[in-house]
Design a protein around this motif. Structure first.
Motif, PDB file in Angstrom:
ATOM      1  N   GLN A   1     -25.586   8.721  43.837  1.00 33.26           N
ATOM      2  CA  GLN A   1     -24.321   8.163  44.550  1.00 33.26           C
ATOM      3  C   GLN A   1     -24.480   6.915  45.355  1.00 33.26           C
ATOM      4  OE1 GLN A   1     -22.141  10.290  42.902  1.00 33.26           O
ATOM      5  NE2 GLN A   1     -21.080   9.761  44.665  1.00 33.26           N
ATOM      6  N   ILE A   2     -25.752   7.107  46.234  1.00 35.09           N
ATOM      7  CA  ILE A   2     -26.155   5.746  47.054  1.00 35.09           C
ATOM      8  C   ILE A   2     -26.173   4.486  46.129  1.00 35.09           C
ATOM      9  CG2 ILE A   2     -28.674   5.863  47.153  1.00 35.09           C
ATOM     10  CD1 ILE A   2     -28.034   5.526  50.374  1.00 35.09           C
ATOM     11  N   TYR A   3     -26.964   4.741  44.806  1.00 37.93           N
ATOM     12  CA  TYR A   3     -26.905   3.399  43.914  1.00 37.93           C
ATOM     13  C   TYR A   3     -25.634   2.978  43.686  1.00 37.93           C
ATOM     14  CZ  TYR A   3     -28.193   0.541  39.789  1.00 37.93           C
ATOM     15  OH  TYR A   3     -28.488  -0.228  39.095  1.00 37.93           O
ATOM     16  N   ARG A   4     -24.792   3.905  43.550  1.00 37.43           N
ATOM     17  CA  ARG A   4     -23.297   3.531  42.845  1.00 37.43           C
ATOM     18  C   ARG A   4     -22.511   2.834  43.953  1.00 37.43           C
ATOM     19  NH1 ARG A   4     -23.103   9.127  40.316  1.00 37.43           N
ATOM     20  NH2 ARG A   4     -23.499   8.984  38.043  1.00 37.43           N
ATOM     21  N   SER A   5     -22.696   3.593  45.214  1.00 32.61           N
ATOM     22  CA  SER A   5     -21.769   2.918  46.187  1.00 32.61           C
ATOM     23  C   SER A   5     -22.306   1.634  46.769  1.00 32.61           C
ATOM     24  CB  SER A   5     -21.626   3.924  47.221  1.00 32.61           C
ATOM     25  OG  SER A   5     -22.910   4.231  47.817  1.00 32.61           O
ATOM     26  N   GLY A   6     -23.747   1.541  46.881  1.00 29.25           N
ATOM     27  CA  GLY A   6     -24.237   0.231  47.091  1.00 29.25           C
ATOM     28  C   GLY A   6     -24.174  -0.818  46.471  1.00 29.25           C
ATOM     29  N   THR A   7     -24.174  -0.638  45.130  1.00 30.26           N
ATOM     30  CA  THR A   7     -24.137  -1.819  44.057  1.00 30.26           C
ATOM     31  C   THR A   7     -22.598  -2.073  43.946  1.00 30.26           C
ATOM     32  OG1 THR A   7     -24.043  -0.271  42.307  1.00 30.26           O
ATOM     33  CG2 THR A   7     -26.070  -1.277  42.834  1.00 30.26           C
TER      34      THR A   7
ATOM     35  N   GLU B   1     -16.907   1.237  50.373  1.00 28.04           N
ATOM     36  CA  GLU B   1     -18.260   1.685  49.520  1.00 28.04           C
ATOM     37  C   GLU B   1     -19.228   1.469  50.583  1.00 28.04           C
ATOM     38  OE1 GLU B   1     -18.544   2.961  46.536  1.00 28.04           O
ATOM     39  OE2 GLU B   1     -16.303   2.790  46.181  1.00 28.04           O
ATOM     40  N   ALA B   2     -19.175   0.583  51.401  1.00 27.03           N
ATOM     41  CA  ALA B   2     -20.298   0.444  52.561  1.00 27.03           C
ATOM     42  C   ALA B   2     -20.383   1.703  53.474  1.00 27.03           C
ATOM     43  CB  ALA B   2     -20.219  -0.974  53.230  1.00 27.03           C
ATOM     44  N   ASN B   3     -19.401   2.292  53.929  1.00 24.42           N
ATOM     45  CA  ASN B   3     -18.917   3.183  54.400  1.00 24.42           C
ATOM     46  C   ASN B   3     -19.783   4.498  53.869  1.00 24.42           C
ATOM     47  OD1 ASN B   3     -18.013   4.750  56.973  1.00 24.42           O
ATOM     48  ND2 ASN B   3     -16.506   5.574  55.760  1.00 24.42           N
ATOM     49  N   GLU B   4     -19.276   4.725  52.420  1.00 27.01           N
ATOM     50  CA  GLU B   4     -19.879   5.665  51.646  1.00 27.01           C
ATOM     51  C   GLU B   4     -21.388   5.640  51.552  1.00 27.01           C
ATOM     52  OE1 GLU B   4     -19.650   7.582  47.208  1.00 27.01           O
ATOM     53  OE2 GLU B   4     -18.280   6.344  47.815  1.00 27.01           O
ATOM     54  N   THR B   5     -21.831   4.353  51.520  1.00 29.30           N
ATOM     55  CA  THR B   5     -23.269   4.393  51.346  1.00 29.30           C
ATOM     56  C   THR B   5     -23.836   4.477  52.853  1.00 29.30           C
ATOM     57  OG1 THR B   5     -23.245   2.581  49.949  1.00 29.30           O
ATOM     58  CG2 THR B   5     -25.376   2.417  51.145  1.00 29.30           C
ATOM     59  N   HIS B   6     -23.316   4.491  53.850  1.00 28.79           N
ATOM     60  CA  HIS B   6     -23.822   5.022  55.280  1.00 28.79           C
ATOM     61  C   HIS B   6     -23.742   6.479  55.277  1.00 28.79           C
ATOM     62  CE1 HIS B   6     -23.324   5.113  59.637  1.00 28.79           C
ATOM     63  NE2 HIS B   6     -24.244   4.342  59.568  1.00 28.79           N
TER      64      HIS B   6
ATOM     65  N   TRP C   1     -24.325   8.500  52.865  1.00 35.45           N
ATOM     66  CA  TRP C   1     -25.330   8.933  51.693  1.00 35.45           C
ATOM     67  C   TRP C   1     -26.717   8.643  52.461  1.00 35.45           C
ATOM     68  CZ3 TRP C   1     -24.265  12.462  48.574  1.00 35.45           C
ATOM     69  CH2 TRP C   1     -23.061  12.408  48.201  1.00 35.45           C
ATOM     70  N   LEU C   2     -27.130   7.512  53.353  1.00 34.44           N
ATOM     71  CA  LEU C   2     -28.141   7.224  53.940  1.00 34.44           C
ATOM     72  C   LEU C   2     -28.410   8.386  55.057  1.00 34.44           C
ATOM     73  CD1 LEU C   2     -28.093   3.473  54.587  1.00 34.44           C
ATOM     74  CD2 LEU C   2     -29.809   4.844  53.454  1.00 34.44           C
ATOM     75  N   ARG C   3     -27.183   8.602  55.596  1.00 34.18           N
ATOM     76  CA  ARG C   3     -27.472  10.030  56.801  1.00 34.18           C
ATOM     77  C   ARG C   3     -27.742  11.037  56.094  1.00 34.18           C
ATOM     78  NH1 ARG C   3     -22.721   7.329  58.330  1.00 34.18           N
ATOM     79  NH2 ARG C   3     -21.607   9.362  57.885  1.00 34.18           N
ATOM     80  N   ARG C   4     -27.106  11.265  55.049  1.00 37.91           N
ATOM     81  CA  ARG C   4     -27.651  12.357  54.179  1.00 37.91           C
ATOM     82  C   ARG C   4     -28.897  12.564  53.740  1.00 37.91           C
ATOM     83  NH1 ARG C   4     -27.752  14.675  49.223  1.00 37.91           N
ATOM     84  NH2 ARG C   4     -27.094  16.676  48.915  1.00 37.91           N
ATOM     85  N   LEU C   5     -29.493  11.584  53.095  1.00 35.72           N
ATOM     86  CA  LEU C   5     -30.881  11.329  52.943  1.00 35.72           C
ATOM     87  C   LEU C   5     -31.748  11.475  53.975  1.00 35.72           C
ATOM     88  CD1 LEU C   5     -30.570   8.621  50.109  1.00 35.72           C
ATOM     89  CD2 LEU C   5     -31.347  10.971  49.831  1.00 35.72           C
ATOM     90  N   PHE C   6     -31.416  11.137  55.120  1.00 36.77           N
ATOM     91  CA  PHE C   6     -32.324  11.319  56.183  1.00 36.77           C
ATOM     92  C   PHE C   6     -32.296  12.526  56.829  1.00 36.77           C
ATOM     93  CE2 PHE C   6     -32.611  11.075  61.089  1.00 36.77           C
ATOM     94  CZ  PHE C   6     -33.999  10.535  61.094  1.00 36.77           C
ATOM     95  N   VAL C   7     -31.169  13.303  56.989  1.00 37.51           N
ATOM     96  CA  VAL C   7     -31.065  14.430  57.394  1.00 37.51           C
ATOM     97  C   VAL C   7     -31.834  15.554  56.373  1.00 37.51           C
ATOM     98  CG1 VAL C   7     -29.282  16.444  57.784  1.00 37.51           C
ATOM     99  CG2 VAL C   7     -28.795  14.224  58.674  1.00 37.51           C
TER     100      VAL C   7
ATOM    101  N   ILE D   1     -23.627  -4.836  57.347  1.00 39.51           N
ATOM    102  CA  ILE D   1     -22.714  -5.037  56.225  1.00 39.51           C
ATOM    103  C   ILE D   1     -21.371  -4.584  56.497  1.00 39.51           C
ATOM    104  CG2 ILE D   1     -22.244  -4.594  53.786  1.00 39.51           C
ATOM    105  CD1 ILE D   1     -25.458  -4.607  53.225  1.00 39.51           C
ATOM    106  N   ILE D   2     -21.207  -3.288  57.130  1.00 36.90           N
ATOM    107  CA  ILE D   2     -20.087  -2.922  57.548  1.00 36.90           C
ATOM    108  C   ILE D   2     -19.416  -3.722  58.761  1.00 36.90           C
ATOM    109  CG2 ILE D   2     -18.949  -1.069  58.876  1.00 36.90           C
ATOM    110  CD1 ILE D   2     -20.907   0.751  57.374  1.00 36.90           C
TER     111      ILE D   2
END
Length: 100
Positions: free
Chosen positions: A18-24, A52-57, A59-65, A84-85
């Motif tokens: 998901q983070i790959y998709r939203s990030g790219t 998409e940047a907000n979605e990436t944000h 997924w980053l938080r989810r990976l950290f948690v 970026i946001i």
């Protein structure tokens, strides 16, 4: 980042996809905006990039948690994402205000 994380941790493959998709998608929509057919098309592409940047944000938080990222890794990636946001928010606000 995704290559690094996938080597480091295979437990969260779905989040990495998901983070790959939203990030790219951020980059793809920003690139498309450069050849927009109109001001409205330009704004649409950059608004999608912002979403998409907000979605990436997210997924980053989810990976950290989920402890797939260390605090140092998260802080670095999260700071970049937040910048970026901020940039995309500023551009979209300026385009909207100049359209009135």
């Amino acid at each position: 980042m995704c290559k690094y994380l996938s080597k480091k941790n295979n437990d969260d493959r779905d989040a990495l996809k998901q983070i790959y998709r939203s990030g790219t998608s951020i980059g793809a929509n920003t690139a498309e905006s450069q050849y927009a057919q109109s001001r409205a098309d330009f704004l649409t592409k950059l608004t999608i990039a912002l979403k998409e940047a907000n979605e990436t944000h997210f997924w980053l938080r989810r990976l950290f948690v989920g402890q797939s990222l260390t605090e140092k890794e998260f802080d670095s990636m999260n700071n970049d994402c937040e910048e970026i946001i901020k940039i995309l928010t500023s551009i979209t606000k300026t385009v909207k205000s100049n359209s009135n």
